[in-house]
Design a protein around this motif. Structure first.
Motif, mmCIF file in Angstrom:
data_model
loop_
_atom_site.group_PDB
_atom_site.id
_atom_site.type_symbol
_atom_site.label_atom_id
_atom_site.label_comp_id
_atom_site.label_asym_id
_atom_site.label_seq_id
_atom_site.Cartn_x
_atom_site.Cartn_y
_atom_site.Cartn_z
ATOM 1 N N ASP A 12 0.857 -1.177 0.000
ATOM 2 C CA ASP A 12 0.000 0.000 0.000
ATOM 3 C C ASP A 12 0.902 1.239 0.000
ATOM 4 N N HIS A 13 0.426 2.310 -0.636
ATOM 5 C CA HIS A 13 1.206 3.541 -0.798
ATOM 6 C C HIS A 13 2.462 3.284 -1.624
ATOM 7 N N SER A 42 -0.750 -8.371 -4.013
ATOM 8 C CA SER A 42 -0.605 -7.506 -2.845
ATOM 9 C C SER A 42 -1.248 -8.190 -1.646
ATOM 10 N N TYR A 44 -2.657 -6.601 0.589
ATOM 11 C CA TYR A 44 -3.701 -5.684 1.014
ATOM 12 C C TYR A 44 -4.863 -5.735 0.015
ATOM 13 N N PRO A 47 -4.827 -1.940 -2.438
ATOM 14 C CA PRO A 47 -3.624 -1.112 -2.352
ATOM 15 C C PRO A 47 -3.749 0.135 -3.229
ATOM 16 N N GLY A 48 -3.098 1.186 -2.781
ATOM 17 C CA GLY A 48 -3.086 2.425 -3.549
ATOM 18 C C GLY A 48 -1.672 2.947 -3.667
ATOM 19 N N THR A 49 -1.510 3.990 -4.439
ATOM 20 C CA THR A 49 -0.181 4.578 -4.622
ATOM 21 C C THR A 49 0.015 5.725 -3.637
ATOM 22 N N SER A 50 1.270 6.121 -3.493
ATOM 23 C CA SER A 50 1.585 7.253 -2.621
ATOM 24 C C SER A 50 1.009 8.552 -3.170
ATOM 25 N N GLY A 54 -5.612 4.359 -6.970
ATOM 26 C CA GLY A 54 -5.862 3.017 -6.473
ATOM 27 C C GLY A 54 -5.760 1.966 -7.561
ATOM 28 N N MET A 77 7.823 1.864 -1.730
ATOM 29 C CA MET A 77 6.625 2.449 -1.121
ATOM 30 C C MET A 77 7.017 3.584 -0.180
ATOM 31 N N ASP A 83 2.346 -0.150 6.125
ATOM 32 C CA ASP A 83 1.403 -0.907 6.955
ATOM 33 C C ASP A 83 2.000 -2.287 7.231
#
Length: 312
Positions: A12-13, A42, A44, A47-50, A54, A77, A83
């Motif tokens: 994530d991020h 992933s 998660y 997950p999304g980007t920084s 998404g 990340m 996380d």
């Protein structure tokens, strides 16, 4: 034709460029004639980007059983938002991937994940220049190297970050399909390949180009394409607007070799390649900027190239 499989691991991020740069190399390789199967996993659910974007269609790691021929690329990340709730899951998965002999890669800050999983203990590695000190301090068993595009240690690769994921991916494509094809992919992407596209994996061209200093890259490019001419440090220094003394120091500290030795090694390597192709001594000497055919003949004899000892 069976496709090689590349699995991208997303935290994530995740930093978008860390992921997209390497993805594009393998995608473009398919456009150029050698397709790869691309998968995304992933631990998660969403997950999304920084940068806030998404992802959908991302599989859980246990949906894929890693094989020896697979490539696993872990994208960097935002460490401040890392996380750790799924650490047990992804650590075991990466450890199993390494254990079966798959090619395991990190881009940028993802080196921290490989280190946390114990996969970099005792190994040479790298990460983004802004995090090398922190990586070494946090994981003292690592041998963190600065000023490198990427570092290979057995089946584990670490890259410096952001755009160097492209360099690492091109290197992997080169290992699979050769330098000429890797150069074709780089050209198709309109990116500057920071290694000579016609050189072999263990070439002098590659051995001293895995750094990030653009001035030294410029000098190395000029030398490569002007081996047939007289090359002086004064002229080379003028190209990058510095004194000969400063260029001499910068080149040695960046590459680990002097400019003079670098030029000589390149000339000898190119000459040996041409002689192995059956070219004549006089032409090879002129093409490579080697002073005499006698000197070249001695090099050829030392390398055991007897069939190329033709003078005219």
């Amino acid at each position: 034709m069976e496709r090689k499989r590349v699995i991208f691991f997303l935290f994530d991020h995740v930093h978008l460029m860390d992921l997209a740069g390497a993805v594009t190399v393998f995608y473009e390789a398919g456009c150029c004639g050698h397709p790869y199967e691309l998968r995304y996993v992933s631990p998660y659910a969403a997950p999304g980007t920084s940068s806030g974007l998404g992802f959908t269609r991302v599989e859980p790691p246990d949906a894929i059983t890693i094989q020896r021929d697979d490539i696993v690329i872990v994208a960097g990340m935002d460490l401040a938002k890392w996380d750790h709730s799924a650490d047990d899951t992804w650590m075991l998965w990466l450890q199993q991937a390494a254990a079966v002999g798959a090619t395991l890669c990190s881009v940028c800050t993802a080196a921290f994940a490989l280190a946390a999983a114990g996969l970099l203990d005792g190994r040479s590695c790298t990460t983004h220049w802004g995090y090398t000190a922190a990586l070494q301090q946090r994981f003292p068993k690592l041998q963190v190297i600065e000023n490198r595009l990427f570092v290979k240690s057995d089946n584990i690769y670490t890259s410096a970050g952001i755009s160097t994921g492209i360099d690492l991916a091109l290197f992997l494509v080169e290992e699979h399909y050769g330098p000429t094809f890797a150069y074709t992919v780089a050209k198709d992407m309109v990116v500057y390949i920071r290694r000579d596209g016609a050189a072999s994996q263990h070439s002098i061209h590659l051995q001293y180009r895995q750094h990030i200093n653009h001035q030294v890259h410029e000098i190395q490019d000029h030398i490569t394409h002007h081996l047939h001419t007289k090359l002086t440090i004064t002229e080379l220094a003028a190209m990058v607007y510095m004194s000969p003394r400063n260029l001499t120091r910068l080149f040695k500290s960046t590459t680990g070799i002097t400019i003079g030795d670098y030029i000589r090694n390149l000339r000898e390597e190119k000459a040996m390649q041409l002689l192995k192709d059956g070219q004549k001594l006089a032409w090879v000497a002129k093409t490579c900027g080697i002073g005499s055919t006698r000197q070249l003949g001695q090099l050829a004899k030392k390398a055991g190239i007897a069939a190329s000892m033709k003078m005219a």
